[in-house]
Design a protein around this motif. Structure first.
Motif, mmCIF file in Angstrom:
data_model
loop_
_atom_site.group_PDB
_atom_site.id
_atom_site.type_symbol
_atom_site.label_atom_id
_atom_site.label_comp_id
_atom_site.label_asym_id
_atom_site.label_seq_id
_atom_site.Cartn_x
_atom_site.Cartn_y
_atom_site.Cartn_z
ATOM 1 N N ASN B 64 0.832 -1.188 0.000
ATOM 2 C CA ASN B 64 0.000 0.000 0.000
ATOM 3 C C ASN B 64 0.876 1.251 0.000
ATOM 4 O OD1 ASN B 64 0.820 0.505 2.639
ATOM 5 N ND2 ASN B 64 -1.169 0.164 3.534
ATOM 6 N N GLU B 81 -5.127 6.764 0.433
ATOM 7 C CA GLU B 81 -4.351 5.524 0.469
ATOM 8 C C GLU B 81 -4.791 4.597 -0.649
ATOM 9 O OE1 GLU B 81 -4.039 3.835 4.340
ATOM 10 O OE2 GLU B 81 -3.559 1.840 3.568
ATOM 11 N N TYR B 82 -3.833 3.963 -1.250
ATOM 12 C CA TYR B 82 -4.119 2.976 -2.276
ATOM 13 C C TYR B 82 -3.510 1.657 -1.816
ATOM 14 C CZ TYR B 82 -3.550 0.220 -6.494
ATOM 15 O OH TYR B 82 -3.570 -0.816 -7.396
ATOM 16 N N ASN B 84 -3.144 -2.778 -2.603
ATOM 17 C CA ASN B 84 -3.314 -3.869 -3.547
ATOM 18 C C ASN B 84 -2.946 -5.164 -2.836
ATOM 19 O OD1 ASN B 84 -3.710 -5.201 -6.022
ATOM 20 N ND2 ASN B 84 -1.542 -5.093 -6.484
ATOM 21 N N ARG B 115 -8.124 -4.680 -4.496
ATOM 22 C CA ARG B 115 -7.379 -3.415 -4.494
ATOM 23 C C ARG B 115 -8.359 -2.275 -4.383
ATOM 24 N NH1 ARG B 115 -5.721 -4.203 -10.385
ATOM 25 N NH2 ARG B 115 -7.718 -3.899 -11.365
ATOM 26 N N VAL B 117 -8.966 2.174 -3.043
ATOM 27 C CA VAL B 117 -8.527 3.500 -2.612
ATOM 28 C C VAL B 117 -9.351 3.870 -1.399
ATOM 29 C CG1 VAL B 117 -8.417 5.912 -3.246
ATOM 30 C CG2 VAL B 117 -8.038 4.185 -4.973
ATOM 31 N N SER B 140 -14.273 4.586 0.924
ATOM 32 C CA SER B 140 -13.423 3.519 0.384
ATOM 33 C C SER B 140 -14.053 2.960 -0.867
ATOM 34 C CB SER B 140 -13.285 2.380 1.380
ATOM 35 O OG SER B 140 -12.865 2.830 2.616
#
Lengths: 491, 392
Positions: B64, B81-82, B84, B115, B117, B140
């Motif tokens: 992340n 925040e991203y 995966n 995944r 955001v 989210s």
């Protein structure tokens, strides 16, 4: 200081890794199935587990018995939607009311039998076999034969209709999770059934009525199953011979007229050749038991009145108003003079055979059935033995004292089949007999008309109706693409 | 670096990790016999599970990256925040042929990818001596897909809640991890009040709905993916208001997009076959009658083919909702009053939870379990709490 720490750590790792299998923990409440059967005691535990599963609600505990009567024309319903009525109205599809419980429960039971047979065969191959161990193998073989007999009649066409048609998958050893078995022909299934019974015959116990054998399968149960199977296959001399072995055994006696009603309140009576025990807190179904389902609605708290006798059955029994079998019938919810509710599985005093209404044993095979099988086989064999047919029929027919006994000249197949209907009401035989004999079944739908209109089947059906056999359940078709194209026609 | 007076905080962070999930059953890798089948009061044993000796744990590779920022002297702050996550050797109870004696077995079936955001934003809208008001929002968006199936074949599986297969799902490469599978319901025919189903196969159609081939018999229709449980957006909103000792705090949760599956419907919305059963008010009000021919539910008939028992989009409903999950109103009694009775602080408050909900489908509580299904669970209740807090 630091060097000592490293030394201790290395020593610790070396010592721990030398504890072989320290991380290998075995479960404390179960055992690995490959090694769970290594002795006679283990085999007994396994066979007990199998008998218990055969008394499950999805099999002889309730549904299989209901199946054999709800579809046979001797049962009628007073209301739709009470449960199990899909059997009566034939509202079956692969995804709805498929009664997949038969398929899954029976194959689970067959797995238990296969596991036991495989383990005992291994032990015998290692030279550690014994007569006691063989006895349990024989019981498992006979149980498996009975279960395949029941499966093939549920899902496959009758033997005397088209034995080359598809039966059920034949599984003789425990399968791997990825297995995708396909259906064997009806003939192949019957060949295996006959073989299993022949293999079981010499090794099962010949004891009758001992503590060890009550509730289990003995030699006479094997012979009785052989009689049923041979009758179904049209092998009349073999059926007659097998039935006569049981009839000749003096330890088994028919109930006299004064004892007939009381036999339903007794465990392991003199007619019980194979009886499955249902004890409280074991296979006891409480208010969902056979007994409760057949009691008139609201007779006692929890009684539902799911099925009652049809007008056709009552007319047949009424050929003699003094028939002893009236003693086990009670008035049903439609009127105080219509005795369509059955107390066989609750006992006349609603105390069953052990003191409770629901924990009542299932009498899978009774001596009376052997007499009627012998009568039918003697009548239908290539050179009929009318004397035998008449004598065997009369032994049961005398339970209707006002009716004149049959004679070698007057005995007919209809009399035998009518007697079987009267004697075995609610014991799961009528539908299978009607299908075997290729007779038309007419349902007592006007009993509930016009309140309920039945659209899923015509008022009369016979074995050419596609719903005369069950569909392979959808869950099986989804998980087993190999069997998907083999669904029963019409579904 | 030159100072920018607007930005009070700016931080970039990231992580990468691998972890494992153990199988739900300790002994899924071996075939077991258990001893719970007593017979005639003697012990009875039976083979109770089927094994996969190669069963292994699930491995997840998560990465992340997040940006934290603060503006105007932390008056406004937030995080974007991203993340995966790739999971291999996904553990799933897979249905197997019942001929083996069992319904399902635990297997490592494939790989999935999650995944998304996540955005968090909070700010002090008013900040003064007497009045303070702050607001925070989180949102989210997560996409959950099946990337690979080891057998190559689709896997049909059932919601394990309650052990009665109450919803049917399918794992198919490229589709959502919670893809509902069932018949596609085409609604109720206005003229007759009958159920209609979209065919979704090559059989001859007996009717058409919106130009698509359809049928009156559910047995002729084929099952397809009917919906995705996962929402498009979910999160919370919270706000705090303080004025001279009085405080008000509100907490909202919301969900946009996605579906829920109603597994209790087949019991309480039966179309008439089980006439001796209870009926839900919604079913009674919305059933087709000759006076109400544009109803959304079919006519109740005793000869119903038990269409209601099929797993289909008839029982699939929109999952959007906004819920006031918590309200707290409090009052700090002024110090000059309580100091007289030697109490150092006192507060009176009222707390209410689940007091207000706005939902796209109003018949049952939209907060459902992790599988997006609702059965016979007790719905969440409203609670009202009054309290007094003293510090001596």
């Amino acid at each position: 200081m630091k060097k000592i720490n490293i030394l201790l750590a290395v020593l610790g790792i070396v010592l721990l890794s030398s504890c072989e299998g320290f991380l290998d923990v075995k479960p404390s409440n179960s055992a690995s199935s490959e090694t769970s059967i290594t002795s006679v005691a283990d085999a007994k535990v396994a066979i007990s587990g199998l008998m218990r599963k055969m008394a499950s609600s999805d099999y002889y505990g309730r549904n299989f018995i209901m199946y054999g009567d709800a579809k046979g024309g001797d049962f009628a319903i007073a209301s739709q939607g009470r449960g199990l009525d899909a059997l009566y109205v034939f509202n079956h599809s692969a995804s709805s009311n498929s009664y997949s419980g038969f398929w899954s429960q029976l194959y689970n039971n067959i797995l238990q039998a296969n596991n036991l047979i495989a383990r005992i065969t291994e032990i015998e191959a290692a030279g550690k076999g014994s007569a006691a161990l063989s006895e349990y193998k024989g019981q498992a073989l006979a149980a498996r034969a009975l279960m395949y007999f029941d499966l093939v009649r549920l899902y496959g066409k009758p033997y005397n209709m088209d034995k080359t048609s598809l039966g059920v998958p034949l599984v003789l050893e425990p399968l791997d999770a990825s297995a995708q078995p396909t259906r064997a022909t009806v003939e192949a299934v019957y060949t295996q059934i006959v073989k299993d019974l022949a293999d079981a015959e010499p090794i099962v116990s010949k004891a009758v009525g001992t503590v060890a054998i009550k509730g289990y399968i003995n030699y006479y149960a094997v012979k009785a199953i052989q009689a049923k199977v041979n009758l179904e296959m049209g092998k009349y001399p073999e059926a007659l011979a097998a039935a006569e072995v049981v009839i000749a055994k003096t330890s088994y006696t028919l109930y006299t007229n004064d004892k007939w009603v009381g036999s339903w309140s007794t465990q392991f009576g003199s007619e019980s050749i194979f009886e499955l025990a249902v004890y409280p807190s074991e296979a006891d179904l409480l208010t969902s038991s056979l007994g409760y389902y057949l009691l008139r609605t609201a007779k006692i708290s929890g009684a539902m009145g799911w099925f009652m006798a049809s007008d056709y059955y009552l007319a047949r029994l009424n050929q003699d108003p003094t028939d002893v079998r009236w003693g086990i019938m009670d008035y049903d919810e439609t009127s105080k003079t219509r005795f369509g509710s059955c107390l066989k599985y609750a006992g006349v005093d609603l105390k069953g055979d052990k003191g409770t209404t629901s924990a009542v044993n299932i009498k899978v095979i009774r001596l009376s059935e052997m007499y009627l099988i012998a009568a039918e086989a003697a009548l239908r064999q290539a050179t009929p033995d009318m004397t035998k047919a008449s004598t065997y029929l009369n032994a049961i027919r005398k339970r209707a004292p006002a009716l004149a006994p049959s004679t070698p000249t007057t005995v007919t197949l209809d009399m035998i089949i009518d007697e079987k209907s009267k004697e075995f009401f609610a014991e799961g035989l009528r539908y299978f007999d009607m299908i075997r004999l290729n007779r038309t079944i007419t349902f007592n739908d006007d009993f509930i008309k016009p309140a309920v209109i039945i659209t899923h089947r015509p008022i009369s059906i016979d074995r050419t109706f596609y719903k005369a056999i069950l569909p392979i359940p959808k869950s099986e078709l989804d998980a087993n693409p190999a069997i998907k194209p083999q669904q029963n026609p019409g579904y | 670096m030159k100072n920018i007076s607007l930005i009070s905080n700016l931080r970039l962070r990231g992580s990468y990790g691998v972890n494992g999930t153990l199988p739900s059953s300790n002994y899924g890798w071996r075939s077991l016999s258990t001893y719970t089948n007593k017979y005639m009061e003697q012990p009875g044993g039976a083979v109770s599970s089927i094994a996969d000796p190669l069963l292994s744990w699930e491995t997840s590779f998560t990465s992340n990256i997040a940006l934290e920022f603060g503006l105007l002297d932390q008056r406004i702050s937030g995080t974007v925040e991203y993340f995966n996550r790739n999971s291999k050797d996904l553990l799933q109870d897979v249905p197997i042929s019942n001929i083996t004696g069992f319904y399902s077995t635990l297997k490592n079936v494939g790989e999935i990818n999650n995944r998304g955001v996540e955005i968090e934003l909070s700010g002090d809208i008013i900040k003064s001596k007497d009045l303070n008001w702050s607001l925070g929002i989180t949102a989210s968006h997560v996409k959950s897909t099946v990337t690979k199936l080891y057998g190559g074949q689709d896997i049909i599986w059932y919601d394990p809640t309650g052990d009665d297969a109450r919803a049917k799902f399918i794992y198919r490469e490229g589709q959502s991890t919670l893809a509902l599978y069932g018949l596609e319901w085409a609604g109720v025919e206005d003229a007759t009040g009958k159920n209609v189903w979209f065919l979704n196969n090559d059989k001859t159609a007996t009717t058409t709905v919106d130009g698509r081939p359809a049928t009156y018999r559910y047995q002729d229709a084929s099952e397809v993916i009917i919906g995705n449980i996962h929402p498009k957006l979910f999160g919370g909103i919270n706000t705090n208001l303080d004025w001279k000792g009085l405080s008000l705090a509100l907490n909202f949760t919301y969900k946009l997009g996605g579906y829920t599956y109603d597994a209790a419907g087949r019991d309480v919305s039966d179309d008439g076959y089980y006439w001796e059963r209870i009926m839900s008010q919604d079913q009674y009000d919305n059933r087709w009658t000759p006076e109400h021919m544009d109803a959304k539910l079919p006519q109740r008939m005793a000869t119903d083919m038990e269409d209601v028992n099929q797993r289909s989009s008839r029982h699939m409903h929109k999952a959007d909702y906004l819920r006031l999950s918590n309200v707290t109103i409090g009052y700090n009694i002024p110090k000059n009053i309580i100091n007289k009775v030697k109490i150092s602080s006192a507060r009176v408050y009222f707390n209410g939870s689940n007091l207000w909900t706005l939902a796209a489908y109003k018949v049952y509580d939209p907060e459902v379990n992790a599988y997006g299904t609702r059965g016979w669970e007790m719905p969440l209740g409203k609670t009202y709490t009054f309290g007094v807090e003293f510090n001596f």
